[in-house]
Design a protein around this motif. Structure first.
Motif, PDB file in Angstrom:
ATOM      1  N   GLU A   1     -32.768  18.973  -6.262  1.00  0.00           N
ATOM      2  CA  GLU A   1     -31.764  19.991  -5.939  1.00  0.00           C
ATOM      3  C   GLU A   1     -30.828  20.227  -7.122  1.00  0.00           C
ATOM      4  O   GLU A   1     -30.415  21.338  -7.385  1.00  0.00           O
TER       5      GLU A   1
ATOM      6  N   GLN B   1     -32.892  10.350  -2.493  1.00  0.00           N
ATOM      7  CA  GLN B   1     -32.589  10.430  -3.939  1.00  0.00           C
ATOM      8  C   GLN B   1     -33.495  11.449  -4.619  1.00  0.00           C
ATOM      9  O   GLN B   1     -33.062  12.184  -5.509  1.00  0.00           O
TER      10      GLN B   1
ATOM     11  N   TRP C   1     -24.814  11.133  -7.398  1.00  0.00           N
ATOM     12  CA  TRP C   1     -25.828  11.730  -8.284  1.00  0.00           C
ATOM     13  C   TRP C   1     -25.143  12.688  -9.269  1.00  0.00           C
ATOM     14  O   TRP C   1     -25.426  12.680 -10.469  1.00  0.00           O
TER      15      TRP C   1
ATOM     16  N   ILE D   1     -25.130  12.169  -2.781  1.00  0.00           N
ATOM     17  CA  ILE D   1     -25.317  13.278  -3.732  1.00  0.00           C
ATOM     18  C   ILE D   1     -24.120  13.376  -4.674  1.00  0.00           C
ATOM     19  O   ILE D   1     -24.256  13.736  -5.845  1.00  0.00           O
TER      20      ILE D   1
ATOM     21  N   TRP E   1     -32.064  14.891  -3.945  1.00  0.00           N
ATOM     22  CA  TRP E   1     -30.897  15.215  -4.783  1.00  0.00           C
ATOM     23  C   TRP E   1     -31.336  15.584  -6.199  1.00  0.00           C
ATOM     24  O   TRP E   1     -30.822  16.521  -6.796  1.00  0.00           O
TER      25      TRP E   1
END
Ligand SMILES: Cc1ncc(COP(=O)(O)O)c(C=O)c1O
Length: 365
Positions: free
Chosen positions: A108, A102, A85, A82, A105
């Motif tokens: 989110e 993925q 990301w 994350i 993330w």
């Protein structure tokens, strides 16, 4: 002297070949693994007319940003954590999303609407069986990303595109095209597609879709099994060179180098060349391996590599080269001749590996 000379004009020429083959597609030029060993800093200026670049790690993406690349960067395996990301969002990097973590993330932490990270490449496993959502999981993943405000590019990767007649190609193409139609019909007509690497660009012109992703052909190596780089009008972007540093004449019956692998059948003029596996010349070349010697009179000679390749030197047969002009001659390990594709055959590997495995020792020009 051991040198790796990069030819930016050849890379631009090869990019233009890609554009001629795929005139309607955007080009994501693959520069992962230090631009296939060519050096990303040397290569990026030659790719100014590409629409984006593709890399495999966040570190490679950040390096390209530091070098001033301000267009699309596609991270082809996506973020690994994350934290990656978040860094991708910070640096406007477009990620592949190939599995559930993925996806989580991305749902989110949704980047701003104008962020390049809002464009995601959703990976569909059509038969390579490495990365990607399957037929059941892809549609819901794509829907949730679309609903969260992402723009989607459906992508997949060929397992056998170098061999046009391999039966998996047709299956992968069919699955990809079917899935793209489903996504467009059920989610959004704006969803884009990206299917072809270099071999796909050459072998499947009717399936280029919105983005093509050429790698090896940009560097002048043939991506398909039945056409040479020359036939495809690709120019080698690298010349790997060295120098003759000593001459000898060995007598019939003398063996050369480690393992005494090669024995002279007759008295033979040999030359020592300042290159070895410590530079990235493959130790495993077979008896067909050769180099080009350009002597001090500027004449070219094809000379066989004899005996075992060592860390720092190889021995070649210079019987054909006039004695007075051989010492200090330039030696081409690969470039125009031999082409890196030929050396790869002699070494039982592919050009990709030879190019990526060059060491730090040769001087880069
Ligand atoms: C996802 C993806 N696309 C494109 C490429 C470029 O492939 P090629 O160098 O064969 O053109 C690669 C390279 O491995 C890749 O992994």
């Amino acid at each position: 002297m051991r040198t790796i000379t990069i030819k930016p004009a050849a890379i631009t020429h090869n990019l233009n070949q890609v554009k001629a083959l795929a005139p309607k597609s955007n080009v994501l030029a693959m520069v992962k693994a230090n631009a296939y060993g060519h050096g990303v800093a040397a290569v990026l200026p030659a790719l100014q007319q590409a629409d984006g670049i593709g890399v495999a790690t966040l570190r490679e993406a950040l390096e390209a940003r530091q070098l001033g690349w301000d267009k699309t960067i596609g991270l082809i395996e996506g973020a690994f954590t994350i934290d990656e990301w978040q860094q991708a969002i910070e640096h406007d990097i477009s990620c592949v999303i190939h599995h559930a973590p993925q996806l989580a993330w991305a749902l989110e932490q949704i980047p701003a609407a104008d962020s390049a990270t809002r464009v995601v490449w959703i990976k569909y496993n059509t038969g390579m069986n490495r990365l990607g959502f399957n037929e059941q999981t892809l549609v819901p993943a794509a829907k949730s990303l679309h609903d969260a405000g992402y723009q989607l590019i459906l992508t997949t990767h060929f397992a056998n595109a170098d061999d046009r007649s391999h039966p998996l190609n047709a299956m992968q193409i069919q699955r990809f095209n079917d899935m793209l139609s489903i996504l467009r019909e059920t989610i959004s007509h704006d969803i884009k597609g990206s299917l072809c690497n270099s071999a796909g660009i050459v072998n499947f012109p009717e399936h280029h879709h919105d983005w093509v992703r050429p790698g090896i052909m940009l560097y002048g190596s043939a991506p398909v099994i039945d056409q040479s780089a020359h036939e495809l009008n690709l120019q080698p972007a690298m010349e790997f060179g060295a120098q003759i540093i000593a001459l000898q004449t060995v007598s019939a019956g003398d063996a050369i180098g480690y393992g005494s692998r090669w024995t002279a059948e007759q008295d033979t003029k040999t030359a020592l060349v300042s290159i070895g596996y410590g530079d990235g010349y493959p130790r495993v070349v077979n008896e067909d391996a050769y180099v080009t010697v350009i002597d001090t009179n500027n004449e070219s000679y094809r000379c066989a590599v004899i005996g075992r390749v060592a860390m720092d030197m190889i021995v070649i047969d210079v019987s054909a080269v006039p004695g007075s002009s051989a010492l200090n001659s330039k030696v081409i390990l690969w470039g125009d001749a031999p082409h890196v594709d030929e050396v790869a055959v002699h070494a039982g590997t592919i050009s990709y590996e030879l190019l990526c495995r060059l060491s730090l020792r040769p001087q880069r020009l």
